[in-house]
Design an enzyme around this catalytic site. Structure first.
Site, PDB file in Angstrom:
ATOM      1  N   ILE A  78       8.320  10.229 -12.890  1.00  0.00           N
ATOM      2  CA  ILE A  78       6.951  10.791 -12.834  1.00  0.00           C
ATOM      3  C   ILE A  78       6.318  10.594 -11.635  1.00  0.00           C
ATOM      4  O   ILE A  78       6.399   9.316 -11.175  1.00  0.00           O
ATOM      5  CB  ILE A  78       5.701  10.451 -14.092  1.00  0.00           C
ATOM      6  N   LEU A  88       3.836   3.564  -0.469  1.00  0.00           N
ATOM      7  CA  LEU A  88       5.049   3.281  -0.916  1.00  0.00           C
ATOM      8  C   LEU A  88       6.326   2.941  -0.425  1.00  0.00           C
ATOM      9  O   LEU A  88       6.593   3.520   0.660  1.00  0.00           O
ATOM     10  CB  LEU A  88       5.315   4.484  -2.026  1.00  0.00           C
ATOM     11  N   TYR A 134       7.408   5.644  14.309  1.00  0.00           N
ATOM     12  CA  TYR A 134       8.322   5.592  13.336  1.00  0.00           C
ATOM     13  C   TYR A 134       7.886   4.464  12.442  1.00  0.00           C
ATOM     14  O   TYR A 134       8.114   4.427  11.388  1.00  0.00           O
ATOM     15  CB  TYR A 134       9.623   5.754  13.512  1.00  0.00           C
ATOM     16  N   GLY A 144       0.540  -1.210  -0.216  1.00  0.00           N
ATOM     17  CA  GLY A 144       0.101   0.020   0.045  1.00  0.00           C
ATOM     18  C   GLY A 144       0.777   1.282  -0.190  1.00  0.00           C
ATOM     19  O   GLY A 144       1.383   1.869  -1.072  1.00  0.00           O
ATOM     20  N   GLY A 167       8.250   6.460  -6.356  1.00  0.00           N
ATOM     21  CA  GLY A 167       7.659   6.929  -5.048  1.00  0.00           C
ATOM     22  C   GLY A 167       8.469   6.114  -3.878  1.00  0.00           C
ATOM     23  O   GLY A 167       8.537   6.693  -3.072  1.00  0.00           O
ATOM     24  N   GLU A 175      13.574   2.003  12.652  1.00  0.00           N
ATOM     25  CA  GLU A 175      12.298   1.232  13.286  1.00  0.00           C
ATOM     26  C   GLU A 175      11.221   1.003  12.054  1.00  0.00           C
ATOM     27  O   GLU A 175      10.658   0.003  12.160  1.00  0.00           O
ATOM     28  CB  GLU A 175      11.620   2.180  14.136  1.00  0.00           C
ATOM     29  N   SER A 235      18.815  -2.765  25.997  1.00  0.00           N
ATOM     30  CA  SER A 235      17.836  -2.089  26.812  1.00  0.00           C
ATOM     31  C   SER A 235      16.459  -2.964  27.071  1.00  0.00           C
ATOM     32  O   SER A 235      15.970  -3.235  27.970  1.00  0.00           O
ATOM     33  CB  SER A 235      17.754  -0.740  26.566  1.00  0.00           C
ATOM     34  N   ARG A 263       9.583  -0.983  32.864  1.00  0.00           N
ATOM     35  CA  ARG A 263       8.550  -1.209  34.039  1.00  0.00           C
ATOM     36  C   ARG A 263       9.266  -1.705  35.221  1.00  0.00           C
ATOM     37  O   ARG A 263      10.264  -2.228  35.100  1.00  0.00           O
ATOM     38  CB  ARG A 263       7.412  -2.019  33.506  1.00  0.00           C
TER      39      ARG A 263
END
Length: 519
Positions: A146, A75, A391, A73, A115, A361, A334, A422
């Site tokens: 183009i 580019l 990202y 989907g 693209g 990422e 980490s 955590r």
């Protein structure tokens, strides 16, 4: 229309596939990263004899059309997926091929356009492809100059071939991509001869080739030619046939791919049977990767930081899931994603299972999608800090859209593990269903005379599929005061801002989150 020559040569002369079994394991993979040109791929699949090429979506989707490997989907996603597919081939070949039995041996081909080249994800993924030396990845760059807004020179003037050469790719330039069939054939042969680098074949083409009034203009990029221009194009190309008509001589020419594809698969099956007789253990492992079979896993009840628990899960799972591999975006030390018993997947050690993505990422997410879509039993994982997941959001969305294994329904681990620092917590138990962790009477709430049931709900989809009796046993209808799961009298406990950091107990106290105040 400008990509037709390269597409025709790939599907008619180069690629190895079986139209009647699109999922034959050792098939060559093809990715159309320029997904808006999907009509080309649909036409080629139909000519080659694939079934169910009927009403198809406006971009190729892997679960809608047999023969489509990945959903493309945004580019650049497709080329990054292709890097993942090529990584998977190199990894499996290194693990299972023997000097006398090359059982994994296929190429990954991809067509990408301007693209895709402009989007940053392509550079992330192609940088890794060069670093890893993915010699069986061959990319065709449709250099049409183009884009939707006009000539690419308004925003894109770099030397793409020079950039790819700097990324560690072998590069070839075909100046006449519209009709240079022999040059395309020679370029593919040259690319296959370079085994230690991926190859970029740049083909300078004319977008809308054959259209007398709209060729080489942005007017043909995102809009239909229109009935009048279609008729003019037919006359210009000398094509007298009705729409969707395939002449008999064309049908006769392409019809050979059905028996040839069946013969290719039969030959490989016989070779695999010989391999199985000599290498029983390797065969069992490879069959599991091909089919996607997964064992059950029972964690031990321990208390630790969640990122440490995550690593313990990965290490335990890696021992019983031979297709588990992955890594982090330069944060492995980490967020604890290393499989300690394995080395790093690198150019010269592709059999290893720790993938070093670097600070990439977006590319990481899309590459993992490609790995996961290569074989059902390949289970990639990747990780970063929660804030950096933005990202890779496009890759995460595509993963969900193409059903690339995000659900625990198939026994797979969550592909995108968004980890944050955590506090210590007990290890969550194995979840057979959507909700499986239930505790009666929890801490201070019980001291206040309240009976509390805590339910760990992993997947609403799985939970909704269970019987009414099971759902009632987990979430009784008479209990209407629910926290987080908001019932008729429920209450959501949380905060409406971001950024505070402290030990869990201190945070809860600071913001008044306690059983006494919440219930």
């Amino acid at each position: 229309m400008g990509c037709a020559p390269m597409g025709q040569i790939l599907y008619d002369e180069v690629m190895r596939y079986n139209p009647k079994n699109p999922y034959w394991f050792n098939r060559d993979r093809f990715v159309l990263s320029t997904g808006h040109g999907c009509m080309l791929q649909y036409a080629l699949l139909h000519l080659a004899g694939y079934d169910s090429v009927k009403q198809n979506p406006g971009h190729p989707e892997n679960f809608e059309t047999p023969g489509v490997e990945v959903t493309t989907g945004p580019l650049g996603q497709g080329i990054a997926n292709a890097v993942g597919l090529a990584l998977a081939e190199k990894h499996l070949a290194a693990r299972f091929n023997k000097p006398d039995d090359e059982i994994v041996n296929h190429y990954t081909y991809v067509i990408l356009g301007d693209g895709c080249q402009i989007e940053g994800i392509s550079n992330e993924a192609c940088s890794l492809a060069g670093h890893w030396g993915l010699g069986k990845l061959i990319a065709f760059y449709d250099d049409s100059h183009i884009s939707i807004d006009g000539d690419t020179e308004i925003a894109f003037t770099e030397d793409v071939s020079a950039r790819f050469k700097a990324l560690g790719w072998h590069t070839i330039w075909i100046k006449n991509g519209n009709t240079g069939y022999d040059e395309i054939r020679a370029a593919i042969a040259e690319a296959k001869a370079v085994t230690d680098k991926p190859t970029l074949i740049k083909l300078t083409t004319t977008i809308g080739f054959g259209s007398p009034n709209k060729a080489n203009s942005y007017a043909v990029h995102g809009s239909a030619l229109g009935a009048k221009e279609v008729d003019a194009t037919r006359q210009n190309l000398g094509w007298p046939y009705e729409p969707f008509h395939v002449p008999e001589d064309v049908q006769s020419h392409w019809s050979r791919h059905v028996p040839e594809g069946a013969a290719l698969e039969a030959e490989w099956n016989a070779k695999f049977a010989e391999y199985e007789n000599k290498y029983e253990e390797e065969t069992e492992t490879l069959k599991g990767i091909i089919s996607g079979s997964c064992p059950t896993y029972n964690p031990e009840s321990i208390c630790d930081a969640t990122r440490n628990l995550s690593q313990q899960c990965l290490i335990a799972l890696a021992k019983v899931l031979p297709g588990l591999l992955g890594g982090s975006a330069d944060l492995a030390s980490s967020n604890m994603t290393l499989l300690k018993m394995f080395g790093d997947f690198q150019k010269d050690t592709p059999e290893e299972r720790n993938v070093r993505f670097g600070v990439r990422e977006h590319g990481m997410g899309a590459i993992c999608n490609g790995i996961g879509l290569h074989s059902p039993g390949l289970i990639p994982y990747c990780a970063t800090f929660f804030v950096f997941t933005d990202y890779m959001r496009a890759a995460m969305r595509i993963s969900a859209l193409c059903e690339a294994g995000l659900s625990t329904r198939e026994g797979r681990v969550h592909r995108f593990r968004q980890l944050r620092r955590r506090q210590a917590r007990p290890h969550p138990p194995r979840h057979r269903l959507g909700a499986g962790d239930r505790h009666q009477g929890s801490g201070g709430a019980e001291e206040g005379g309240k009976k509390v049931r805590v339910v760990s709900l992993v997947s609403w989809e799985l939970f909704d599929e269970q019987t009414e009796e099971y759902k009632e046993s987990v979430l009784p209808g008479v209990v209407t005061a629910r926290v987080s799961y908001v019932g008729s009298k429920g209450k959501a406990v949380g905060i409406d801002h971001f950024g505070s950091s402290a030990p869990a107990g201190t945070i809860y106290k600071e913001f008044g989150i306690s059983t006494a105040k919440s219930l």
